[in-house]
Design a protein around this motif. Sequence first.
Motif, PDB file in Angstrom:
ATOM      1  N   PHE A   1      14.465  23.243 -36.481  1.00  0.00           N
ATOM      2  CA  PHE A   1      13.211  22.569 -36.180  1.00  0.00           C
ATOM      3  C   PHE A   1      12.854  22.792 -34.705  1.00  0.00           C
ATOM      4  O   PHE A   1      13.741  22.923 -33.845  1.00  0.00           O
ATOM      5  CB  PHE A   1      13.328  21.066 -36.447  1.00  0.00           C
ATOM      6  CG  PHE A   1      13.153  20.693 -37.897  1.00  0.00           C
ATOM      7  CD1 PHE A   1      12.442  21.513 -38.765  1.00  0.00           C
ATOM      8  CD2 PHE A   1      13.686  19.507 -38.385  1.00  0.00           C
ATOM      9  CE1 PHE A   1      12.281  21.166 -40.093  1.00  0.00           C
ATOM     10  CE2 PHE A   1      13.521  19.141 -39.719  1.00  0.00           C
ATOM     11  CZ  PHE A   1      12.817  19.984 -40.566  1.00  0.00           C
ATOM     12  N   PRO A   2      11.571  22.775 -34.348  1.00  0.00           N
ATOM     13  CA  PRO A   2      11.181  22.935 -32.938  1.00  0.00           C
ATOM     14  C   PRO A   2      11.507  21.685 -32.127  1.00  0.00           C
ATOM     15  O   PRO A   2      11.732  20.609 -32.693  1.00  0.00           O
ATOM     16  CB  PRO A   2       9.661  23.161 -33.043  1.00  0.00           C
ATOM     17  CG  PRO A   2       9.268  22.459 -34.294  1.00  0.00           C
ATOM     18  CD  PRO A   2      10.423  22.641 -35.250  1.00  0.00           C
ATOM     19  N   PRO A   3      11.518  21.786 -30.816  1.00  0.00           N
ATOM     20  CA  PRO A   3      11.821  20.614 -29.976  1.00  0.00           C
ATOM     21  C   PRO A   3      10.830  19.464 -30.198  1.00  0.00           C
ATOM     22  O   PRO A   3      11.210  18.295 -30.117  1.00  0.00           O
ATOM     23  CB  PRO A   3      11.737  21.158 -28.550  1.00  0.00           C
ATOM     24  CG  PRO A   3      11.966  22.637 -28.704  1.00  0.00           C
ATOM     25  CD  PRO A   3      11.373  23.016 -30.015  1.00  0.00           C
ATOM     26  N   ASP A   4       9.544  19.788 -30.453  1.00  0.00           N
ATOM     27  CA  ASP A   4       8.533  18.758 -30.668  1.00  0.00           C
ATOM     28  C   ASP A   4       8.351  18.470 -32.153  1.00  0.00           C
ATOM     29  O   ASP A   4       7.237  18.284 -32.653  1.00  0.00           O
ATOM     30  CB  ASP A   4       7.201  19.181 -30.043  1.00  0.00           C
ATOM     31  CG  ASP A   4       6.807  20.601 -30.441  1.00  0.00           C
ATOM     32  OD1 ASP A   4       7.596  21.271 -31.147  1.00  0.00           O
ATOM     33  OD2 ASP A   4       5.715  21.045 -30.045  1.00  0.00           O
ATOM     34  N   ARG A   5       9.434  18.403 -32.863  1.00  0.00           N
ATOM     35  CA  ARG A   5       9.413  18.149 -34.309  1.00  0.00           C
ATOM     36  C   ARG A   5       8.771  16.817 -34.642  1.00  0.00           C
ATOM     37  O   ARG A   5       8.815  15.878 -33.849  1.00  0.00           O
ATOM     38  CB  ARG A   5      10.840  18.166 -34.843  1.00  0.00           C
ATOM     39  CG  ARG A   5      11.711  17.020 -34.346  1.00  0.00           C
ATOM     40  CD  ARG A   5      13.166  17.218 -34.648  1.00  0.00           C
ATOM     41  NE  ARG A   5      13.729  18.303 -33.866  1.00  0.00           N
ATOM     42  CZ  ARG A   5      14.994  18.695 -33.917  1.00  0.00           C
ATOM     43  NH1 ARG A   5      15.827  18.089 -34.738  1.00  0.00           N
ATOM     44  NH2 ARG A   5      15.426  19.682 -33.160  1.00  0.00           N
ATOM     45  N   PHE A   6       8.149  16.756 -35.794  1.00  0.00           N
ATOM     46  CA  PHE A   6       7.522  15.548 -36.312  1.00  0.00           C
ATOM     47  C   PHE A   6       6.586  14.906 -35.279  1.00  0.00           C
ATOM     48  O   PHE A   6       6.627  13.705 -35.024  1.00  0.00           O
ATOM     49  CB  PHE A   6       8.584  14.538 -36.769  1.00  0.00           C
ATOM     50  CG  PHE A   6       9.502  15.076 -37.836  1.00  0.00           C
ATOM     51  CD1 PHE A   6       9.024  15.370 -39.101  1.00  0.00           C
ATOM     52  CD2 PHE A   6      10.852  15.318 -37.563  1.00  0.00           C
ATOM     53  CE1 PHE A   6       9.862  15.872 -40.080  1.00  0.00           C
ATOM     54  CE2 PHE A   6      11.695  15.825 -38.538  1.00  0.00           C
ATOM     55  CZ  PHE A   6      11.201  16.104 -39.800  1.00  0.00           C
ATOM     56  N   PHE A   7       5.783  15.764 -34.662  1.00  0.00           N
ATOM     57  CA  PHE A   7       4.769  15.347 -33.695  1.00  0.00           C
ATOM     58  C   PHE A   7       5.384  14.522 -32.564  1.00  0.00           C
ATOM     59  O   PHE A   7       4.873  13.483 -32.149  1.00  0.00           O
ATOM     60  CB  PHE A   7       3.664  14.554 -34.392  1.00  0.00           C
ATOM     61  CG  PHE A   7       2.369  14.519 -33.622  1.00  0.00           C
ATOM     62  CD1 PHE A   7       1.610  15.672 -33.477  1.00  0.00           C
ATOM     63  CD2 PHE A   7       1.925  13.346 -33.055  1.00  0.00           C
ATOM     64  CE1 PHE A   7       0.415  15.641 -32.765  1.00  0.00           C
ATOM     65  CE2 PHE A   7       0.729  13.304 -32.339  1.00  0.00           C
ATOM     66  CZ  PHE A   7      -0.028  14.457 -32.201  1.00  0.00           C
ATOM     67  N   GLY A   8       6.514  15.007 -32.073  1.00  0.00           N
ATOM     68  CA  GLY A   8       7.153  14.345 -30.950  1.00  0.00           C
ATOM     69  C   GLY A   8       8.062  13.199 -31.315  1.00  0.00           C
ATOM     70  O   GLY A   8       8.385  12.365 -30.452  1.00  0.00           O
ATOM     71  N   HIS A   9       8.518  13.122 -32.581  1.00  0.00           N
ATOM     72  CA  HIS A   9       9.451  12.072 -33.010  1.00  0.00           C
ATOM     73  C   HIS A   9      10.757  12.730 -33.463  1.00  0.00           C
ATOM     74  O   HIS A   9      10.951  12.965 -34.658  1.00  0.00           O
ATOM     75  CB  HIS A   9       8.862  11.232 -34.145  1.00  0.00           C
ATOM     76  CG  HIS A   9       7.673  10.437 -33.742  1.00  0.00           C
ATOM     77  ND1 HIS A   9       6.386  10.966 -33.754  1.00  0.00           N
ATOM     78  CD2 HIS A   9       7.550   9.150 -33.296  1.00  0.00           C
ATOM     79  CE1 HIS A   9       5.540  10.046 -33.358  1.00  0.00           C
ATOM     80  NE2 HIS A   9       6.217   8.922 -33.064  1.00  0.00           N
ATOM     81  N   PRO A  10      11.640  13.048 -32.553  1.00  0.00           N
ATOM     82  CA  PRO A  10      12.882  13.747 -32.926  1.00  0.00           C
ATOM     83  C   PRO A  10      13.731  12.981 -33.936  1.00  0.00           C
ATOM     84  O   PRO A  10      14.508  13.593 -34.679  1.00  0.00           O
ATOM     85  CB  PRO A  10      13.625  13.883 -31.583  1.00  0.00           C
ATOM     86  CG  PRO A  10      12.561  13.743 -30.544  1.00  0.00           C
ATOM     87  CD  PRO A  10      11.556  12.799 -31.120  1.00  0.00           C
ATOM     88  N   ALA A  11      13.578  11.650 -33.990  1.00  0.00           N
ATOM     89  CA  ALA A  11      14.382  10.869 -34.936  1.00  0.00           C
ATOM     90  C   ALA A  11      13.933  11.066 -36.371  1.00  0.00           C
ATOM     91  O   ALA A  11      14.638  10.657 -37.304  1.00  0.00           O
ATOM     92  CB  ALA A  11      14.328   9.384 -34.566  1.00  0.00           C
ATOM     93  N   GLY A  12      12.753  11.672 -36.557  1.00  0.00           N
ATOM     94  CA  GLY A  12      12.275  11.924 -37.907  1.00  0.00           C
ATOM     95  C   GLY A  12      11.008  11.167 -38.208  1.00  0.00           C
ATOM     96  O   GLY A  12      10.518  10.364 -37.396  1.00  0.00           O
ATOM     97  N   PRO A  13      10.436  11.356 -39.373  1.00  0.00           N
ATOM     98  CA  PRO A  13       9.192  10.675 -39.747  1.00  0.00           C
ATOM     99  C   PRO A  13       9.436   9.196 -40.024  1.00  0.00           C
ATOM    100  O   PRO A  13      10.569   8.753 -40.213  1.00  0.00           O
ATOM    101  CB  PRO A  13       8.758  11.424 -41.009  1.00  0.00           C
ATOM    102  CG  PRO A  13      10.048  11.903 -41.611  1.00  0.00           C
ATOM    103  CD  PRO A  13      10.934  12.235 -40.442  1.00  0.00           C
ATOM    104  N   LEU A  14       8.335   8.446 -40.072  1.00  0.00           N
ATOM    105  CA  LEU A  14       8.448   7.015 -40.349  1.00  0.00           C
ATOM    106  C   LEU A  14       8.691   6.749 -41.829  1.00  0.00           C
ATOM    107  O   LEU A  14       9.409   5.809 -42.187  1.00  0.00           O
ATOM    108  CB  LEU A  14       7.165   6.295 -39.899  1.00  0.00           C
ATOM    109  CG  LEU A  14       6.829   6.416 -38.409  1.00  0.00           C
ATOM    110  CD1 LEU A  14       5.513   5.714 -38.103  1.00  0.00           C
ATOM    111  CD2 LEU A  14       7.955   5.836 -37.560  1.00  0.00           C
ATOM    112  N   VAL A  15       8.087   7.574 -42.703  1.00  0.00           N
ATOM    113  CA  VAL A  15       8.186   7.366 -44.146  1.00  0.00           C
ATOM    114  C   VAL A  15       8.535   8.692 -44.814  1.00  0.00           C
ATOM    115  O   VAL A  15       7.997   9.744 -44.445  1.00  0.00           O
ATOM    116  CB  VAL A  15       6.871   6.815 -44.734  1.00  0.00           C
ATOM    117  CG1 VAL A  15       6.996   6.614 -46.247  1.00  0.00           C
ATOM    118  CG2 VAL A  15       6.469   5.522 -44.047  1.00  0.00           C
TER     119      VAL A  15
END
Length: 568
Positions: free
Chosen positions: A357-371
Amino acid sequence: MLGEKEEEPDESREKRRVFVSGHRNHETNTSKLLPEQYSHTVCSYDTIADTSFRAAIKLKLSTEEEAKRWLEDFQSSSGFTWRVSKTYPNGGRYNKYRVDFRCQRNNFGYVSKKMNKTNNTSCPATLFLILKRQLEEEDRKSRSGDPHMKEGLFLHVNLRHEHNHEVSCAEVRTKREVSAETIEKLKKLFESGHSPSSALDVLKYDLQVGEHHNYVYAAADRSVCPDLQFCYRLYYKLFKKAKGAAGGEEMFKELEQTLDDYNKEQGDVCARMCKTTDDQLVIAICTPMMRRVHASLRESGEMVFVDSSGSCGRHKHRIFLLLTHSSAGGLPLGVFITTSKTQPTISAAMELLQTVFPPDRFFGHPAGPLVIMTDDCAALRQALHEAFPEATLVLSVFHLLQAMWRWLWNGPNGIPKQHRTHLLSSFRGLVYASSPAALKEGYTMLIKDHIASQHPKFVRHLQEVFKRREEWAICLQAELPTRGTHTNNYVESATRVVKEKVLHRLKAYNLTQLVDFVITRMEAHYIRHLTDVANNLLQSSLKKELETEDIGRDSIVQVHYCGMQMYS
């Protein structure tokens, strides 16, 4: 005319092809065998029986390639296949090229061990091709007594047409060699993703359309309509050379090299592979387009859909898709492929996927998506929980209701037909309850329902499902950024794209080809789709959803070399 530089009148050409003084009897027999596009001079002709004869024929051909091409055309026009019996050195004093052939029904008594039968009839028919040398020095005279040498008839054909088997039955044509043109058609079909059986079906369909009423005869000709065994042999021969072995250590090395080459081409690590502790293979891919979706789409940090498709390859590989929703439909965030669907294998694949995954994964949320939305696959959900512990896992409403309907139709559960629709409708009311209070009230009423109370198994199953209500009850997800999406139709549509646009409803030859399809065909499909969105070239249903007012030029600002920002 093939093999001649000068043109002859049609009348003279026909006369030369079928008539030579002193050998009129050959016209009927030879005209049916010899290819029409050549001029043949019959120097001698001896009748042995009604259909058997011996003939000496000469042609105005001067190169080995022309001689081989004539042989192919002769086999096509005559319907016979000739095997090499003996070859001669090409450096002879008088002959430039010479090969002796025998009939295919003379195979020296070979018997197939598998079939315990033989097609050998010890057929005495032979064909000798002799290409004479031509003088390269104009001032040197030839000592040959052959008057045809001066006319340029350098190819000599000695034909002994004395077959001891049927020569006009369909069985003869079923034993012919597959033509080079047919092999080339099969190669193109294989390259486009066809399997041996589907490629043969396409070949037969094209032959049926082209031949029309003559298809019944063309289908018996192996040169244009090969058998399925030949298609399989050609398929594995081509793909073993192009894609490596179908499995094993050799395939592993080929795949590793393919991923290395792809990463070098992209200038970054976009794909990786590894083996798990239980010797399963996992591949993680995040293409450049997927990286841009991570970085540019806010929805990628809010909600992600995950689903899988099995039997994508001949060894039952599974391909998992991670997508997010957008105004242009579902867009991929990553792909991983596994050779098993167990929880440890999926966990290893998710761990590997995060490394590409790129460094700015999930629009800047490295911990992952909310849902994260999935179907009710325990192994997948456990692996996703381990990879993204802060994400909320929800169930697709469609898959939830489908699972309940299947449970109701499962015979051992003992639910009669007349009660199934009522129970499903009641459960659906719980899923779409307007508030937590309505959900609790509806659950209590369903437990006490006069039909439900007749089926203790259903009541116990409902109690187990209700314990997980936070995962499927829509009223309990009001605070989640689902944007009104409660089914994973996006990923279901993407799975259809994989099967139809990427695999063409076929199976990949091996894991190497499957990976190649993902990084080429799948990437190209979504690029074309986004281009159509930008050019307003979508189907009418999606156009209405994206319909907006014209935006002025001043409202568009270039934020970087490949990105624009619009203010509305």
